[in-house]
Design a protein around this motif. Sequence first.
Motif, mmCIF file in Angstrom:
data_model
loop_
_atom_site.group_PDB
_atom_site.id
_atom_site.type_symbol
_atom_site.label_atom_id
_atom_site.label_comp_id
_atom_site.label_asym_id
_atom_site.label_seq_id
_atom_site.Cartn_x
_atom_site.Cartn_y
_atom_site.Cartn_z
ATOM 1 N N GLN A 1 -3.299 -10.342 -0.491
ATOM 2 C CA GLN A 1 -4.529 -9.554 -0.507
ATOM 3 C C GLN A 1 -5.689 -10.443 -0.929
ATOM 4 O O GLN A 1 -5.535 -11.280 -1.830
ATOM 5 C CB GLN A 1 -4.401 -8.355 -1.461
ATOM 6 C CG GLN A 1 -3.331 -7.367 -1.030
ATOM 7 C CD GLN A 1 -3.181 -6.176 -1.961
ATOM 8 O OE1 GLN A 1 -3.974 -5.985 -2.879
ATOM 9 N NE2 GLN A 1 -2.153 -5.363 -1.725
ATOM 10 N N GLY A 2 -6.837 -10.258 -0.274
ATOM 11 C CA GLY A 2 -8.024 -11.021 -0.623
ATOM 12 C C GLY A 2 -8.653 -10.494 -1.900
ATOM 13 O O GLY A 2 -8.309 -9.421 -2.399
ATOM 14 N N PRO B 1 -7.510 -4.464 -6.526
ATOM 15 C CA PRO B 1 -8.298 -3.370 -7.096
ATOM 16 C C PRO B 1 -9.358 -3.776 -8.103
ATOM 17 O O PRO B 1 -10.243 -2.977 -8.419
ATOM 18 C CB PRO B 1 -7.235 -2.479 -7.760
ATOM 19 C CG PRO B 1 -6.077 -3.385 -8.003
ATOM 20 C CD PRO B 1 -6.089 -4.389 -6.895
ATOM 21 N N TYR B 2 -9.295 -4.991 -8.623
ATOM 22 C CA TYR B 2 -10.321 -5.469 -9.552
ATOM 23 C C TYR B 2 -10.271 -6.992 -9.581
ATOM 24 O O TYR B 2 -9.303 -7.612 -9.124
ATOM 25 C CB TYR B 2 -10.113 -4.892 -10.964
ATOM 26 C CG TYR B 2 -8.787 -5.238 -11.610
ATOM 27 C CD1 TYR B 2 -8.668 -6.288 -12.516
ATOM 28 C CD2 TYR B 2 -7.645 -4.498 -11.322
ATOM 29 C CE1 TYR B 2 -7.461 -6.599 -13.107
ATOM 30 C CE2 TYR B 2 -6.426 -4.796 -11.913
ATOM 31 C CZ TYR B 2 -6.337 -5.850 -12.809
ATOM 32 O OH TYR B 2 -5.130 -6.153 -13.387
ATOM 33 N N GLY B 3 -11.341 -7.584 -10.094
ATOM 34 C CA GLY B 3 -11.388 -9.034 -10.184
ATOM 35 C C GLY B 3 -10.360 -9.546 -11.177
ATOM 36 O O GLY B 3 -10.351 -9.144 -12.345
ATOM 37 N N ASN C 1 -2.449 1.547 -0.193
ATOM 38 C CA ASN C 1 -3.042 2.815 0.255
ATOM 39 C C ASN C 1 -4.134 3.313 -0.693
ATOM 40 O O ASN C 1 -4.328 4.514 -0.862
ATOM 41 C CB ASN C 1 -1.969 3.892 0.423
ATOM 42 C CG ASN C 1 -1.006 3.587 1.550
ATOM 43 O OD1 ASN C 1 -1.320 2.818 2.456
ATOM 44 N ND2 ASN C 1 0.181 4.161 1.488
ATOM 45 N N GLY C 2 -4.826 2.379 -1.335
ATOM 46 C CA GLY C 2 -5.909 2.739 -2.235
ATOM 47 C C GLY C 2 -5.484 2.988 -3.659
ATOM 48 O O GLY C 2 -6.325 3.285 -4.510
ATOM 49 N N TYR C 3 -4.189 2.870 -3.975
ATOM 50 C CA TYR C 3 -3.695 3.069 -5.337
ATOM 51 C C TYR C 3 -3.475 1.713 -5.997
ATOM 52 O O TYR C 3 -3.006 0.763 -5.371
ATOM 53 C CB TYR C 3 -2.397 3.880 -5.319
ATOM 54 C CG TYR C 3 -2.641 5.323 -4.960
ATOM 55 C CD1 TYR C 3 -2.865 6.279 -5.945
ATOM 56 C CD2 TYR C 3 -2.700 5.723 -3.626
ATOM 57 C CE1 TYR C 3 -3.118 7.604 -5.608
ATOM 58 C CE2 TYR C 3 -2.956 7.045 -3.279
ATOM 59 C CZ TYR C 3 -3.165 7.980 -4.275
ATOM 60 O OH TYR C 3 -3.434 9.285 -3.942
ATOM 61 N N ALA C 4 -3.796 1.642 -7.287
ATOM 62 C CA ALA C 4 -3.866 0.359 -7.980
ATOM 63 C C ALA C 4 -2.665 0.120 -8.880
ATOM 64 O O ALA C 4 -2.044 1.061 -9.397
ATOM 65 C CB ALA C 4 -5.136 0.315 -8.824
ATOM 66 N N LEU D 1 -5.985 6.157 -8.267
ATOM 67 C CA LEU D 1 -6.920 5.797 -7.204
ATOM 68 C C LEU D 1 -7.990 4.844 -7.703
ATOM 69 O O LEU D 1 -8.601 4.122 -6.914
ATOM 70 C CB LEU D 1 -7.584 7.060 -6.652
ATOM 71 C CG LEU D 1 -6.667 7.970 -5.840
ATOM 72 C CD1 LEU D 1 -7.224 9.373 -5.789
ATOM 73 C CD2 LEU D 1 -6.467 7.414 -4.440
ATOM 74 N N GLN D 2 -8.222 4.840 -8.996
ATOM 75 C CA GLN D 2 -9.112 3.890 -9.635
ATOM 76 C C GLN D 2 -8.352 3.215 -10.759
ATOM 77 O O GLN D 2 -7.446 3.820 -11.354
ATOM 78 C CB GLN D 2 -10.364 4.608 -10.163
ATOM 79 C CG GLN D 2 -11.229 5.181 -9.048
ATOM 80 C CD GLN D 2 -12.221 6.208 -9.543
ATOM 81 O OE1 GLN D 2 -11.940 7.396 -9.551
ATOM 82 N NE2 GLN D 2 -13.377 5.744 -9.968
ATOM 83 N N VAL D 3 -8.703 1.971 -11.035
ATOM 84 C CA VAL D 3 -7.997 1.260 -12.106
ATOM 85 C C VAL D 3 -8.160 2.009 -13.415
ATOM 86 O O VAL D 3 -7.186 2.298 -14.113
ATOM 87 C CB VAL D 3 -8.529 -0.186 -12.221
ATOM 88 C CG1 VAL D 3 -7.831 -0.909 -13.369
ATOM 89 C CG2 VAL D 3 -8.314 -0.937 -10.918
ATOM 90 N N HIS D 4 -9.396 2.315 -13.773
ATOM 91 C CA HIS D 4 -9.660 3.202 -14.906
ATOM 92 C C HIS D 4 -9.872 4.587 -14.307
ATOM 93 O O HIS D 4 -10.986 4.960 -13.943
ATOM 94 C CB HIS D 4 -10.890 2.728 -15.685
ATOM 95 C CG HIS D 4 -10.717 1.368 -16.276
ATOM 96 N ND1 HIS D 4 -11.744 0.453 -16.392
ATOM 97 C CD2 HIS D 4 -9.619 0.742 -16.781
ATOM 98 C CE1 HIS D 4 -11.297 -0.667 -16.937
ATOM 99 N NE2 HIS D 4 -10.004 -0.504 -17.186
#
Length: 437
Positions: free
Chosen positions: A205-206, A211-213, A250-253, A340-343
Amino acid sequence: MDAIAQHYPQHIATLRQRSDALLAEHNLAGMVIDAGYPAAIFLDDMEYPFKANPHFKQWVPLTDNPHCMLVIRQGAKPQLLFYRPVDFWHKVAPLPTESWVEQVELIEFARLEQLLELMPQDKQQFAYIGAHADHAASLGLTLVNPKPLMDGIHFSRSIKTQYEIECMREANRIAVIGHQAARDAFMAGASEFAIQQAYLSAVGQGENQVPYGSIIALNQNSAILHYTKLEQTVPAQRLSFLIDAGAQVNGYASDITRSYAYESTGLYAELVAAMDAHQQQILAMIKPGVAYLDLHLDMHRRVAQMLNQFELASGSEQQLIDLGITKAFYPHGLGHPIGLQVHDVAGFMQSADGTEQMPPEGVTVRCTRIIEAGMVLTIEPGLYVIDSLLNDLSDEAKALLNPVRIDELRPYGGVRIEDDVVVLADGIDNLTRQFGL
């Protein structure tokens, strides 16, 4: 059929049940969920990387398809308005054909102006969910992100479906491969920048897909909590390595942290082992009915024990906590909801009506929920030498510190250990350690 695809139909059934109940409660016919679109860079002809609206990607596994929309109606199959322009400048996404498409009504459109005619006729009875109020207005949608509806959606997101859990399990599996590659690169003498490249290559993954830096920190940089300015030169000495990096499916972190000592013995190696043991003991305490805040406060007691054990400070556990010494060494929270979001959302919400419980004054934590089965949480205790925080301590607190021992640890930065776990009825399913990390 793989586990993710197998559980998607039930996932959609659950979302439909939830949305039908919420829409009825708030006297709405439906909602229009906007995937979003890229923002233009100021005075440039390029755009910032696109990130899909999390509400959109909860329904469909599309993370890189701007201008798409979902129309959700009570009692009806979701409509996916799929944008496929005629474009010779860019690669146009093909129409999806995977099995999940059976759960939606797929409607293709090629021109953005067609969206207006694809909108529901009774627009005033539909809520718009998305980041672009101006876009909503142009489509005749005036009810933008209504808080009572959003509160209900966010609260329900805390309990994951099996599909969501399987997506995060796979995101952990992929990230573990990257972590192992990064660890090996560190041991082989790579720079922070080179370690990051090894990680991204291993996960496939690039840096705009993960999902985060990634936090890739050598030596003293490990004490910078959100360190992302990666050095391309190799330090003169290899002492420590902290990696906080995840993957997405699928958008999950996933969100995983590990700390490594270059030498297998010595103060830092012992500190990593001790932190790992305490983190696993905290994990063993997780079950439905436990307050997440209590776990966080228990970790401060454990940090106090470690400060005494490693002679970084001396005093009773309560002294070290009350004087702010544990917070100077451990300034962040124990972890957070993830999905769906890291936090992920709703860390402070206590009910679907939006009631929140904020942390007590002076306590830094991202979650005050009573833990329930089906939640997915991270547990990430840490201990660091952060001079600005130590310098801010009172004279009474400084008198309990051991400057010689702190000076010995300072070049190593700090240590953090983090796993992603699903709460079960009688414990946890550790999505991270099951893959050997």
